[in-house]
Design an enzyme around this catalytic site. Sequence first.
Site, PDB file in Angstrom:
ATOM      1  CE1 TYR A 287      -4.210  -1.438  -0.434  1.00 29.59           C
ATOM      2  CE2 TYR A 287      -3.384  -3.126   0.678  1.00 29.59           C
ATOM      3  CZ  TYR A 287      -4.345  -2.584  -0.081  1.00 29.59           C
ATOM      4  OH  TYR A 287      -5.082  -3.561  -0.618  1.00 29.59           O
TER       5      TYR A 287
ATOM      6  CG  ASN B 170     -10.825   2.428  -9.747  1.00 23.96           C
ATOM      7  OD1 ASN B 170     -10.769   1.243  -9.920  1.00 23.96           O
ATOM      8  ND2 ASN B 170     -10.825   3.179 -10.769  1.00 23.96           N
TER       9      ASN B 170
ATOM     10  CG  HIS C 200     -13.995  -2.821  -3.899  1.00 23.39           C
ATOM     11  ND1 HIS C 200     -13.529  -3.265  -5.190  1.00 23.39           N
ATOM     12  CD2 HIS C 200     -14.984  -3.625  -3.653  1.00 23.39           C
ATOM     13  CE1 HIS C 200     -14.381  -4.255  -5.382  1.00 23.39           C
ATOM     14  NE2 HIS C 200     -15.270  -4.488  -4.740  1.00 23.39           N
TER      15      HIS C 200
ATOM     16  CB  CYS D 140     -10.311   2.154  18.781  1.00 25.57           C
ATOM     17  SG  CYS D 140      -9.667   3.172  17.846  1.00 25.57           S
TER      18      CYS D 140
ATOM     19  CB  CYS E 169      -6.652   2.747  21.389  1.00 25.32           C
ATOM     20  SG  CYS E 169      -6.408   1.487  19.514  1.00 25.32           S
TER      21      CYS E 169
ATOM     22  CB  THR F 174     -14.551  -3.259 -14.089  1.00 25.65           C
ATOM     23  OG1 THR F 174     -14.757  -4.157 -13.218  1.00 25.65           O
ATOM     24  CG2 THR F 174     -16.111  -3.049 -14.734  1.00 25.65           C
ATOM     25  CB  SER F 175     -11.933  -7.849 -15.049  1.00 24.16           C
ATOM     26  OG  SER F 175     -11.837  -7.784 -13.696  1.00 24.16           O
TER      27      SER F 175
ATOM     28  CG  ASN G 285     -12.804  -3.624 -20.672  1.00 23.28           C
ATOM     29  OD1 ASN G 285     -11.631  -3.804 -20.972  1.00 23.28           O
ATOM     30  ND2 ASN G 285     -12.977  -3.820 -19.523  1.00 23.28           N
TER      31      ASN G 285
ATOM     32  CB  ALA H   6     -11.574   4.604 -20.221  1.00 19.95           C
TER      33      ALA H   6
HETATM   34  C1  BJW Z   1      -8.925  -0.573 -19.746  1.00 22.29           C
HETATM   35  C2  BJW Z   1      -7.794   0.102 -19.764  1.00 22.29           C
HETATM   36  C3  BJW Z   1      -8.223   1.393 -20.562  1.00 22.29           C
HETATM   37  C4  BJW Z   1      -7.301  -1.710 -18.995  1.00 22.29           C
HETATM   38  N1  BJW Z   1      -9.314   1.832 -20.764  1.00 22.29           N
HETATM   39  N2  BJW Z   1     -10.358  -0.301 -19.968  1.00 22.29           N
HETATM   40  C5  BJW Z   1     -20.061 -14.447  -6.211  1.00 22.29           C
HETATM   41  C6  BJW Z   1     -19.475 -15.308  -7.051  1.00 22.29           C
HETATM   42  C7  BJW Z   1     -18.042 -15.609  -7.233  1.00 22.29           C
HETATM   43  C8  BJW Z   1     -17.568 -15.219  -6.137  1.00 22.29           C
HETATM   44  C9  BJW Z   1     -17.670 -14.254  -5.179  1.00 22.29           C
HETATM   45  C10 BJW Z   1     -19.146 -14.070  -5.172  1.00 22.29           C
HETATM   46  N3  BJW Z   1     -19.263 -13.283  -3.966  1.00 22.29           N
HETATM   47  C11 BJW Z   1     -18.210 -12.902  -3.487  1.00 22.29           C
HETATM   48  C12 BJW Z   1     -17.079 -13.735  -4.077  1.00 22.29           C
HETATM   49  C13 BJW Z   1     -15.797 -13.819  -3.791  1.00 22.29           C
HETATM   50  C14 BJW Z   1     -15.054 -12.546  -3.893  1.00 22.29           C
HETATM   51  C15 BJW Z   1     -15.022 -12.686  -5.584  1.00 22.29           C
HETATM   52  O1  BJW Z   1     -15.721 -11.918  -6.334  1.00 22.29           O
HETATM   53  N4  BJW Z   1     -14.158 -13.376  -6.100  1.00 22.29           N
HETATM   54  C16 BJW Z   1     -14.021 -13.377  -7.497  1.00 22.29           C
HETATM   55  C17 BJW Z   1     -12.447 -13.002  -7.886  1.00 22.29           C
HETATM   56  C18 BJW Z   1     -14.444 -14.782  -8.188  1.00 22.29           C
HETATM   57  N5  BJW Z   1     -15.602 -11.433  -3.600  1.00 22.29           N
HETATM   58  C19 BJW Z   1     -15.319 -10.953  -2.374  1.00 22.29           C
HETATM   59  O2  BJW Z   1     -14.378 -11.439  -1.563  1.00 22.29           O
HETATM   60  C20 BJW Z   1     -16.016  -9.644  -1.962  1.00 22.29           C
HETATM   61  N6  BJW Z   1     -16.650  -9.663  -0.843  1.00 22.29           N
HETATM   62  C21 BJW Z   1     -17.908 -10.199  -0.565  1.00 22.29           C
HETATM   63  O3  BJW Z   1     -18.571 -10.507  -1.392  1.00 22.29           O
HETATM   64  O4  BJW Z   1     -18.260 -10.388   0.622  1.00 22.29           O
HETATM   65  C22 BJW Z   1     -19.123 -11.290   1.276  1.00 22.29           C
HETATM   66  C23 BJW Z   1     -18.780 -12.673   0.899  1.00 22.29           C
HETATM   67  C24 BJW Z   1     -17.438 -12.928   1.589  1.00 22.29           C
HETATM   68  C25 BJW Z   1     -16.984 -14.294   1.220  1.00 22.29           C
HETATM   69  C26 BJW Z   1     -17.803 -15.401   0.428  1.00 22.29           C
HETATM   70  C27 BJW Z   1     -18.632 -14.889   0.102  1.00 22.29           C
HETATM   71  C28 BJW Z   1     -19.181 -13.745   0.253  1.00 22.29           C
HETATM   72  C29 BJW Z   1     -14.960  -8.567  -1.687  1.00 22.29           C
HETATM   73  C30 BJW Z   1     -14.204  -8.123  -3.047  1.00 22.29           C
HETATM   74  C31 BJW Z   1     -12.987  -7.120  -2.740  1.00 22.29           C
HETATM   75  C32 BJW Z   1     -12.313  -6.972  -3.906  1.00 22.29           C
HETATM   76  N7  BJW Z   1     -11.156  -6.148  -3.465  1.00 22.29           N
HETATM   77  C33 BJW Z   1     -10.059  -5.453  -4.398  1.00 22.29           C
HETATM   78  C34 BJW Z   1      -8.755  -4.959  -3.541  1.00 22.29           C
HETATM   79  C35 BJW Z   1      -9.453  -3.532  -3.071  1.00 22.29           C
HETATM   80  C36 BJW Z   1      -8.411  -2.808  -2.238  1.00 22.29           C
HETATM   81  C37 BJW Z   1      -7.203  -2.311  -3.247  1.00 22.29           C
HETATM   82  O5  BJW Z   1      -7.169  -2.025  -4.137  1.00 22.29           O
HETATM   83  O6  BJW Z   1      -6.052  -2.477  -2.687  1.00 22.29           O
HETATM   84  O7  BJW Z   1     -10.609  -4.743  -5.284  1.00 22.29           O
HETATM   85  S1  BJW Z   1      -9.418  -6.806  -5.641  1.00 22.29           S
HETATM   86  C38 BJW Z   1      -9.326  -5.741  -7.083  1.00 22.29           C
HETATM   87  O8  BJW Z   1     -10.397  -6.384  -7.825  1.00 22.29           O
HETATM   88  C39 BJW Z   1      -9.934  -4.566  -6.327  1.00 22.29           C
HETATM   89  C40 BJW Z   1     -10.930  -3.945  -7.724  1.00 22.29           C
HETATM   90  O9  BJW Z   1     -11.698  -2.908  -7.147  1.00 22.29           O
HETATM   91  C41 BJW Z   1     -11.418  -5.287  -8.049  1.00 22.29           C
HETATM   92  C42 BJW Z   1     -11.885  -5.207  -9.579  1.00 22.29           C
HETATM   93  O10 BJW Z   1     -11.011  -5.223 -10.529  1.00 22.29           O
HETATM   94  P1  BJW Z   1     -11.276  -4.295 -11.568  1.00 22.29           P
HETATM   95  O11 BJW Z   1     -11.295  -2.882 -11.190  1.00 22.29           O
HETATM   96  O12 BJW Z   1     -12.179  -4.825 -12.347  1.00 22.29           O
HETATM   97  O13 BJW Z   1      -9.830  -4.212 -12.327  1.00 22.29           O
HETATM   98  P2  BJW Z   1      -9.281  -5.511 -13.222  1.00 22.29           P
HETATM   99  O14 BJW Z   1      -7.427  -5.196 -13.289  1.00 22.29           O
HETATM  100  O15 BJW Z   1      -9.553  -6.786 -12.846  1.00 22.29           O
HETATM  101  O16 BJW Z   1      -9.639  -5.083 -14.442  1.00 22.29           O
HETATM  102  C43 BJW Z   1      -9.172  -4.055 -15.565  1.00 22.29           C
HETATM  103  C44 BJW Z   1     -10.091  -3.720 -16.604  1.00 22.29           C
HETATM  104  O17 BJW Z   1      -9.694  -2.764 -17.335  1.00 22.29           O
HETATM  105  C45 BJW Z   1      -9.809  -5.021 -17.766  1.00 22.29           C
HETATM  106  O18 BJW Z   1     -11.134  -5.506 -18.187  1.00 22.29           O
HETATM  107  C46 BJW Z   1      -9.109  -4.246 -18.784  1.00 22.29           C
HETATM  108  O19 BJW Z   1      -9.530  -4.698 -19.927  1.00 22.29           O
HETATM  109  C47 BJW Z   1      -9.662  -2.839 -18.594  1.00 22.29           C
HETATM  110  N8  BJW Z   1      -8.671  -1.817 -19.002  1.00 22.29           N
HETATM  111  N9  BJW Z   1      -6.771  -0.718 -19.345  1.00 22.29           N
HETATM  112  C48 BJW Z   1     -10.304   0.825 -20.614  1.00 22.29           C
HETATM  113  N10 BJW Z   1      -7.064   2.256 -20.803  1.00 22.29           N
HETATM  114 ZN    ZN Z   2      -7.310   2.803  17.785  1.00 19.63          ZN
END
Ligand code: BJW
Ligand code: ZN
Length: 247
Positions: A74, A109, A126, A137, A157, A195-196, A220, A238
């Site tokens: 981070y 993001n 997120h 705390c 704390c 977003t993917s 995308n 984008a």
């Molecule tokens: C361009 C470009 C340009 C490039 N122009 N485009 C239901 C089904 C299956 C699984 C699950 C489900 N429910 C929950 C889950 C589990 C899990 C999950 O989804 N897993 C999957 C991977 C299968 N979800 C969770 O755990 C979530 N919690 C939850 O649901 O709680 C309840 C629960 C708990 C336990 C079990 C079941 C339920 C929490 C998810 C938290 C995600 N956290 C992160 C990190 C955040 C902090 C940080 O940033 O440090 O979030 S992971 C990461 O992925 C980050 C992002 O926000 C997130 C999405 O990624 P994003 O933004 O889509 O980026 P990329 O890199 O994937 O894609 C980029 C895209 O841009 C691509 O398509 C490129 O083509 C495109 N691109 N350049 C336009 N110039």
């Molecule tokens: Zn504290």
Amino acid sequence: MHKITMTREEQVRLVKERLGQAQKVVVLTGAGISAESGIPTFRGADGIWEHYRATDLATPEAFERDPELVWAFYNWRRELISRVKENPAHQALVTLEKIVPDFTLVTQNVDGLHQRAGSINIIEVHGNLWRVQCTECARITMDMSVDMGKRPHCRECGGVLRPDVVWFGESLDGLLLSRAEEAARTCDTMLVIGTSGIVYPVAFLPALAKDGGAFVAEINMEETPVSPGLDLTILGKAGEIMPLLVP
Ligand code: BJW
Ligand code: ZN
């Protein structure tokens, strides 16, 4: 609709026309919108998860096991994000918010670039990397330090601080998620940008909008798992496409 036969120009014209008539717009953004600012995406070639495992950096278990490693990740991103600037895609959304009567920006993001650009009605589902939370705390504070150090502690704390972001396996803030779901269900137009579409529950939002009767367009570099259910996908960067949609 006219998905297969439309040229890029026709797609752009159609989305521009829809945005011009729209009363209630939701925009969903992911890491791709910040890619042209120089922030790596998570997945894909040169994405963060190509070099590091998500389970080592973005889960509560990873933080418990090795908080210094997670903080190094981070701190690296804080430093990087502090140096970059928002791009024309972020700026186009600021303009769009001024034009549309009801506008909601749902972002996955944590980089804060939408705020820096000037967007107002933002739901950060997120979390935000510039906020920290005390694991003892639960106090949440803003901290714009570029380097938080190896093991930052709470001033109140002494508890261990963590980034106020949502890791895999953690629940999203229920209130923020229900606001995002409600906005998706009731909008007339949705844009899904950079977003993917594989991380849930956010990946359900485009389908909620479609079920509610909205016109949903994706911008995308490539097709995603959500593409088949949407009205159209404009393939491109984008930062190049968004200024064409929003003058
Ligand atoms: C361009 C470009 C340009 C490039 N122009 N485009 C239901 C089904 C299956 C699984 C699950 C489900 N429910 C929950 C889950 C589990 C899990 C999950 O989804 N897993 C999957 C991977 C299968 N979800 C969770 O755990 C979530 N919690 C939850 O649901 O709680 C309840 C629960 C708990 C336990 C079990 C079941 C339920 C929490 C998810 C938290 C995600 N956290 C992160 C990190 C955040 C902090 C940080 O940033 O440090 O979030 S992971 C990461 O992925 C980050 C992002 O926000 C997130 C999405 O990624 P994003 O933004 O889509 O980026 P990329 O890199 O994937 O894609 C980029 C895209 O841009 C691509 O398509 C490129 O083509 C495109 N691109 N350049 C336009 N110039
Ligand atoms: Zn504290």
